[in-house]
Scaffold this motif. Structure first.
Motif, PDB file in Angstrom:
ATOM      1  N   THR A   8     -13.745  -1.388 -17.884  1.00 17.00           N
ATOM      2  CA  THR A   8     -14.408  -0.084 -17.966  1.00 17.00           C
ATOM      3  C   THR A   8     -15.883  -0.224 -18.356  1.00 17.00           C
ATOM      4  N   HIS A  10     -17.130   2.744 -19.728  1.00 13.47           N
ATOM      5  CA  HIS A  10     -17.208   4.005 -20.484  1.00 13.47           C
ATOM      6  C   HIS A  10     -17.022   3.755 -21.977  1.00 13.47           C
ATOM      7  N   LYS A  12     -17.499   6.419 -24.617  1.00 13.88           N
ATOM      8  CA  LYS A  12     -17.367   7.599 -25.478  1.00 13.88           C
ATOM      9  C   LYS A  12     -15.919   8.074 -25.518  1.00 13.88           C
ATOM     10  N   GLY A  14     -14.017  10.763 -25.679  1.00 13.24           N
ATOM     11  CA  GLY A  14     -13.996  12.218 -25.537  1.00 13.24           C
ATOM     12  C   GLY A  14     -15.137  12.854 -26.309  1.00 13.24           C
ATOM     13  N   HIS A 103      -9.050   2.761 -23.935  1.00 14.03           N
ATOM     14  CA  HIS A 103      -9.112   4.165 -23.510  1.00 14.03           C
ATOM     15  C   HIS A 103     -10.210   4.432 -22.481  1.00 14.03           C
ATOM     16  N   TRP A 107     -11.546   7.614 -18.443  1.00 21.42           N
ATOM     17  CA  TRP A 107     -12.702   8.428 -18.077  1.00 21.42           C
ATOM     18  C   TRP A 107     -13.446   7.905 -16.849  1.00 21.42           C
ATOM     19  N   ASP A 108     -13.564   6.572 -16.687  1.00 25.41           N
ATOM     20  CA  ASP A 108     -14.378   6.127 -15.541  1.00 25.41           C
ATOM     21  C   ASP A 108     -13.587   5.476 -14.408  1.00 25.41           C
ATOM     22  N   THR A 110     -10.590   5.772 -13.553  1.00 17.14           N
ATOM     23  CA  THR A 110      -9.723   6.758 -12.898  1.00 17.14           C
ATOM     24  C   THR A 110     -10.421   7.408 -11.710  1.00 17.14           C
ATOM     25  N   ASN A 111     -11.692   7.769 -11.903  1.00 17.24           N
ATOM     26  CA  ASN A 111     -12.425   8.548 -10.895  1.00 17.24           C
ATOM     27  C   ASN A 111     -13.407   7.724 -10.076  1.00 17.24           C
ATOM     28  N   VAL A 173      -7.579  12.536 -25.096  1.00 19.21           N
ATOM     29  CA  VAL A 173      -7.629  11.907 -23.764  1.00 19.21           C
ATOM     30  C   VAL A 173      -7.569  12.973 -22.662  1.00 19.21           C
ATOM     31  N   PRO A 174      -8.175  12.677 -21.497  1.00 21.11           N
ATOM     32  CA  PRO A 174      -8.177  13.656 -20.406  1.00 21.11           C
ATOM     33  C   PRO A 174      -6.797  13.886 -19.801  1.00 21.11           C
TER      34      PRO A 174
END
Length: 225
Positions: A8, A10, A12, A14, A103, A107-108, A110-111, A173-174
């Protein structure tokens, strides 16, 4: 033998104001499982360069023989400081692809369009793919050529709802990895919280938690041999 490990970018957690990133054990343990068997490991991340380490994973309670070895390994540290950008890698150059968790991937990875394309290419070319802990989050959007979710009908595992509850991040978490995999039509199963548990379904290997990362790499090596 050449293995691509995808980390990852990312950092931050959340809206908590806290930091996240990749989980150290989930990089270090598989890294040595592969390299000690003579594999060449290449590291990549969405942004390239030095990916963020989840600071919690570097605390004393989470140190293992592999993490201590990694900390003093000049070769490994140089690889980590200079990860390739995901956009620049070609999956055809590798025998296998491994995604460590933490974690951050929620956030990153995934998308990330390059990650999605890489995973879809793994599926199309029957390339070995392993993901552990939160990294199966990266399986949320990849599709099979027929447009159905890549994990539909697959036996998979990943970080459990119970484990997320235990670290008190369910509402941060998202999404929850366990729920997402089931919503995408996967046959999800799990072992006891925090114990090693990994599944193989064809060329897809998934692990439940940090303790499962070495097991995933071992299962991948068995398939490669």
């Amino acid at each position: 033998m050449k293995v691509l490990m995808v980390l990852t970018s990312h950092d931050k957690l959340g809206d908590t104001g806290e930091k996240t990133g990749f989980w150290l054990e989930e990089l270090a343990a598989p890294y040595y499982t592969f390299t000690d068997k003579g594999a060449e490991v290449v590291l990549a991340s969405p942004k390239g360069g030095l990916p963020p380490l989840d600071p919690k994973s570097d605390e004393a309670d989470f140190q293992t023989d592999s993490t201590r070895r990694f900390a003093t390994d000049a070769t490994a540290q140089a690889l980590l400081a200079n990860t390739h950008t995901l956009a620049s890698v070609d999956v055809a150059d590798y025998n296998a692809v491994f995604y460590p968790g933490g974690h951050g991937p929620l956030w990153d990875l995934t998308n990330d369009k390059d990650s999605i394309a890489l995973i879809e290419q793994c599926y199309k070319t029957d390339k070995l793919l392993g993901l552990v802990c939160h990294a199966p989050a990266a399986l949320k959007y990849p599709k099979k050529p027929d447009g159905t979710p890549l994990v539909a009908g697959k036996n998979v595992t990943g970080f459990t709802n119970g484990e997320e509850e235990a670290v008190q991040l369910t509402n941060v978490v998202p999404f929850l990895v366990e729920d997402m995999l089931q919503q995408n039509g996967a046959t999800y199963s799990k072992g006891d919280d925090w114990h090693p548990y990994a599944l193989v379904d064809g060329k897809l290997v998934t692990g439940q938690n940090p303790a499962s990362s070495e097991l995933v790499a071992e299962k991948m090596l068995a398939l490669l041999s």
